[in-house]
Design a protein around this motif. Structure first.
Motif, PDB file in Angstrom:
ATOM      1  N   VAL A 174      28.830   5.874  41.380  1.00 62.07           N
ATOM      2  CA  VAL A 174      28.044   6.836  40.604  1.00 62.07           C
ATOM      3  C   VAL A 174      26.556   6.651  40.883  1.00 62.07           C
ATOM      4  CG1 VAL A 174      27.397   7.536  38.263  1.00 62.07           C
ATOM      5  CG2 VAL A 174      29.789   7.092  38.816  1.00 62.07           C
ATOM      6  N   GLU A 175      26.110   5.395  40.984  1.00 63.47           N
ATOM      7  CA  GLU A 175      24.706   5.134  41.311  1.00 63.47           C
ATOM      8  C   GLU A 175      24.367   5.659  42.697  1.00 63.47           C
ATOM      9  OE1 GLU A 175      23.727   1.020  38.894  1.00 63.47           O
ATOM     10  OE2 GLU A 175      24.922   0.883  40.720  1.00 63.47           O
ATOM     11  N   VAL A 176      25.268   5.488  43.647  1.00 67.71           N
ATOM     12  CA  VAL A 176      25.042   5.981  45.004  1.00 67.71           C
ATOM     13  C   VAL A 176      24.917   7.500  45.000  1.00 67.71           C
ATOM     14  CG1 VAL A 176      26.071   6.238  47.306  1.00 67.71           C
ATOM     15  CG2 VAL A 176      26.127   4.032  46.162  1.00 67.71           C
ATOM     16  N   LEU A 177      25.807   8.187  44.290  1.00 71.10           N
ATOM     17  CA  LEU A 177      25.739   9.649  44.205  1.00 71.10           C
ATOM     18  C   LEU A 177      24.398  10.098  43.630  1.00 71.10           C
ATOM     19  CD1 LEU A 177      29.318  10.485  42.897  1.00 71.10           C
ATOM     20  CD2 LEU A 177      28.387  11.026  45.140  1.00 71.10           C
ATOM     21  N   ARG A 178      23.979   9.473  42.548  1.00 61.11           N
ATOM     22  CA  ARG A 178      22.703   9.837  41.921  1.00 61.11           C
ATOM     23  C   ARG A 178      21.533   9.592  42.864  1.00 61.11           C
ATOM     24  NH1 ARG A 178      24.363   7.085  36.340  1.00 61.11           N
ATOM     25  NH2 ARG A 178      25.483   8.841  35.439  1.00 61.11           N
ATOM     26  N   GLN A 179      21.527   8.435  43.520  1.00 57.55           N
ATOM     27  CA  GLN A 179      20.447   8.099  44.444  1.00 57.55           C
ATOM     28  C   GLN A 179      20.416   9.074  45.620  1.00 57.55           C
ATOM     29  OE1 GLN A 179      20.805   3.998  45.668  1.00 57.55           O
ATOM     30  NE2 GLN A 179      20.615   3.233  43.587  1.00 57.55           N
ATOM     31  N   ALA A 180      21.569   9.395  46.166  1.00 56.43           N
ATOM     32  CA  ALA A 180      21.627  10.303  47.312  1.00 56.43           C
ATOM     33  C   ALA A 180      21.090  11.673  46.945  1.00 56.43           C
ATOM     34  CB  ALA A 180      23.064  10.414  47.825  1.00 56.43           C
ATOM     35  N   ARG A 181      21.520  12.199  45.819  1.00 54.55           N
ATOM     36  CA  ARG A 181      21.046  13.515  45.371  1.00 54.55           C
ATOM     37  C   ARG A 181      19.531  13.507  45.162  1.00 54.55           C
ATOM     38  NH1 ARG A 181      25.018  17.051  42.541  1.00 54.55           N
ATOM     39  NH2 ARG A 181      23.240  17.652  41.268  1.00 54.55           N
ATOM     40  N   ALA A 182      19.032  12.485  44.492  1.00 52.64           N
ATOM     41  CA  ALA A 182      17.598  12.407  44.200  1.00 52.64           C
ATOM     42  C   ALA A 182      16.772  12.260  45.477  1.00 52.64           C
ATOM     43  CB  ALA A 182      17.321  11.239  43.255  1.00 52.64           C
ATOM     44  N   GLN A 183      17.226  11.412  46.391  1.00 51.04           N
ATOM     45  CA  GLN A 183      16.483  11.189  47.621  1.00 51.04           C
ATOM     46  C   GLN A 183      16.489  12.430  48.516  1.00 51.04           C
ATOM     47  OE1 GLN A 183      16.977   7.076  49.404  1.00 51.04           O
ATOM     48  NE2 GLN A 183      18.508   6.984  47.750  1.00 51.04           N
ATOM     49  N   LEU A 184      17.640  13.116  48.615  1.00 51.48           N
ATOM     50  CA  LEU A 184      17.704  14.339  49.422  1.00 51.48           C
ATOM     51  C   LEU A 184      16.795  15.410  48.825  1.00 51.48           C
ATOM     52  CD1 LEU A 184      18.967  15.755  51.882  1.00 51.48           C
ATOM     53  CD2 LEU A 184      20.746  16.602  50.332  1.00 51.48           C
ATOM     54  N   ALA A 185      16.798  15.556  47.516  1.00 54.61           N
ATOM     55  CA  ALA A 185      15.935  16.539  46.856  1.00 54.61           C
ATOM     56  C   ALA A 185      14.466  16.240  47.124  1.00 54.61           C
ATOM     57  CB  ALA A 185      16.211  16.564  45.354  1.00 54.61           C
ATOM     58  N   GLU A 186      14.099  14.976  47.067  1.00 56.82           N
ATOM     59  CA  GLU A 186      12.706  14.597  47.302  1.00 56.82           C
ATOM     60  C   GLU A 186      12.285  14.899  48.739  1.00 56.82           C
ATOM     61  OE1 GLU A 186       9.741  10.734  46.897  1.00 56.82           O
ATOM     62  OE2 GLU A 186      11.750  10.634  46.057  1.00 56.82           O
ATOM     63  N   LEU A 187      13.160  14.650  49.689  1.00 52.95           N
ATOM     64  CA  LEU A 187      12.819  14.865  51.098  1.00 52.95           C
ATOM     65  C   LEU A 187      12.824  16.330  51.508  1.00 52.95           C
ATOM     66  CD1 LEU A 187      14.764  11.896  52.706  1.00 52.95           C
ATOM     67  CD2 LEU A 187      12.280  12.163  52.575  1.00 52.95           C
ATOM     68  N   THR A 188      13.743  17.100  50.959  1.00 51.33           N
ATOM     69  CA  THR A 188      13.886  18.493  51.392  1.00 51.33           C
ATOM     70  C   THR A 188      13.202  19.491  50.464  1.00 51.33           C
ATOM     71  OG1 THR A 188      15.957  18.839  50.194  1.00 51.33           O
ATOM     72  CG2 THR A 188      16.117  18.005  52.482  1.00 51.33           C
ATOM     73  N   GLY A 189      12.975  19.109  49.229  1.00 45.96           N
ATOM     74  CA  GLY A 189      12.430  20.031  48.245  1.00 45.96           C
ATOM     75  C   GLY A 189      13.472  20.996  47.698  1.00 45.96           C
ATOM     76  N   MET A 190      14.730  20.757  48.015  1.00 46.68           N
ATOM     77  CA  MET A 190      15.817  21.613  47.546  1.00 46.68           C
ATOM     78  C   MET A 190      16.712  20.826  46.595  1.00 46.68           C
ATOM     79  SD  MET A 190      16.838  23.552  51.072  1.00 46.68           S
ATOM     80  CE  MET A 190      16.782  22.087  52.102  1.00 46.68           C
ATOM     81  N   ALA A 191      17.151  21.500  45.528  1.00 41.54           N
ATOM     82  CA  ALA A 191      17.982  20.840  44.525  1.00 41.54           C
ATOM     83  C   ALA A 191      19.445  20.823  44.954  1.00 41.54           C
ATOM     84  CB  ALA A 191      17.846  21.546  43.184  1.00 41.54           C
TER      85      ALA A 191
ATOM     86  N   TRP B  99      27.199   4.314  53.146  1.00 37.60           N
ATOM     87  CA  TRP B  99      27.844   5.456  52.510  1.00 37.60           C
ATOM     88  C   TRP B  99      27.548   6.719  53.308  1.00 37.60           C
ATOM     89  CZ3 TRP B  99      30.376   4.239  47.909  1.00 37.60           C
ATOM     90  CH2 TRP B  99      30.053   3.012  47.337  1.00 37.60           C
ATOM     91  N   THR B 100      28.510   7.636  53.338  1.00 35.31           N
ATOM     92  CA  THR B 100      28.314   8.956  53.934  1.00 35.31           C
ATOM     93  C   THR B 100      28.727   9.991  52.899  1.00 35.31           C
ATOM     94  OG1 THR B 100      28.810   8.113  56.139  1.00 35.31           O
ATOM     95  CG2 THR B 100      28.932  10.492  55.832  1.00 35.31           C
ATOM     96  N   LEU B 101      27.841  10.949  52.647  1.00 35.31           N
ATOM     97  CA  LEU B 101      28.111  11.999  51.679  1.00 35.31           C
ATOM     98  C   LEU B 101      27.846  13.347  52.324  1.00 35.31           C
ATOM     99  CD1 LEU B 101      26.664   9.479  50.052  1.00 35.31           C
ATOM    100  CD2 LEU B 101      26.892  11.050  48.172  1.00 35.31           C
ATOM    101  N   GLU B 102      28.478  14.362  51.803  1.00 37.24           N
ATOM    102  CA  GLU B 102      28.147  15.726  52.153  1.00 37.24           C
ATOM    103  C   GLU B 102      27.703  16.393  50.857  1.00 37.24           C
ATOM    104  OE1 GLU B 102      30.366  19.359  54.298  1.00 37.24           O
ATOM    105  OE2 GLU B 102      30.389  17.445  55.368  1.00 37.24           O
ATOM    106  N   ILE B 103      26.492  16.911  50.893  1.00 37.56           N
ATOM    107  CA  ILE B 103      25.879  17.493  49.690  1.00 37.56           C
ATOM    108  C   ILE B 103      25.494  18.937  49.975  1.00 37.56           C
ATOM    109  CG2 ILE B 103      23.944  17.329  48.084  1.00 37.56           C
ATOM    110  CD1 ILE B 103      23.834  14.325  48.674  1.00 37.56           C
ATOM    111  N   GLU B 104      25.866  19.829  49.057  1.00 35.62           N
ATOM    112  CA  GLU B 104      25.501  21.243  49.185  1.00 35.62           C
ATOM    113  C   GLU B 104      24.249  21.521  48.385  1.00 35.62           C
ATOM    114  OE1 GLU B 104      29.027  23.386  48.001  1.00 35.62           O
ATOM    115  OE2 GLU B 104      29.702  23.424  50.078  1.00 35.62           O
ATOM    116  N   VAL B 105      23.331  22.289  49.001  1.00 28.71           N
ATOM    117  CA  VAL B 105      22.087  22.675  48.343  1.00 28.71           C
ATOM    118  C   VAL B 105      21.889  24.179  48.477  1.00 28.71           C
ATOM    119  CG1 VAL B 105      20.987  20.441  48.806  1.00 28.71           C
ATOM    120  CG2 VAL B 105      20.635  22.326  50.381  1.00 28.71           C
ATOM    121  N   LEU B 106      21.152  24.742  47.549  1.00 28.43           N
ATOM    122  CA  LEU B 106      20.773  26.143  47.621  1.00 28.43           C
ATOM    123  C   LEU B 106      19.552  26.220  48.527  1.00 28.43           C
ATOM    124  CD1 LEU B 106      20.961  29.105  46.647  1.00 28.43           C
ATOM    125  CD2 LEU B 106      19.461  28.423  44.749  1.00 28.43           C
TER     126      LEU B 106
END
Length: 113
Positions: free
Chosen positions: A28-45, A59-66
């Motif tokens: 759960v911590e990894v998921l939260r960190q990944a989402r937050a870090q990707l948002a910070e780098l890309t500017g997309m939620a 860890w490898t994740l696939e995250i969908e963003v708008l």
């Protein structure tokens, strides 16, 4: 006095992740960190995590963003990013792997038509 600034600092420093050595974050911590870090780098939620896997290297994740909001919403562009994190949950890289309209089935996914 038991609660001097020095005693609090030494007590708190023992409880920090750095001093705990190789403590692994929970999934759960990894998921939260990944989402937050990707948002910070890309500017997309991030909207959702569609894939999650742990390996020896991290860890490898696939995250969908708008990526692009459109009207109607079913025409908005969604992008899927592959995100790599080290064992501590720090982002080491990402790349966009797909881009598609929200209202269309994703042909790369099982069950997509």
């Amino acid at each position: 006095m038991a609660n001097t600034p020095n005693s609090r600092n030494s007590r708190n420093s023992r409880n920090t992740p750095k001093s705990q050595g190789a403590r692994q974050p929970s999934p759960v911590e990894v998921l939260r960190q990944a989402r937050a870090q990707l948002a910070e780098l890309t500017g997309m939620a991030p909207e959702s995590v569609t894939s999650f896997e742990q390996s020896e290297d991290g860890w490898t994740l696939e995250i969908e963003v708008l990526e692009l909001a459109r009207v109607p919403d079913t025409m908005s562009l969604i992008a899927s990013y592959q995100v790599e994190l080290d064992p501590a949950g720090e982002l080491t890289g990402y790349r966009r792997v797909r881009r598609y309209e929200r209202g269309r089935a994703d042909p790369h996914r099982q069950g997509g038509r």
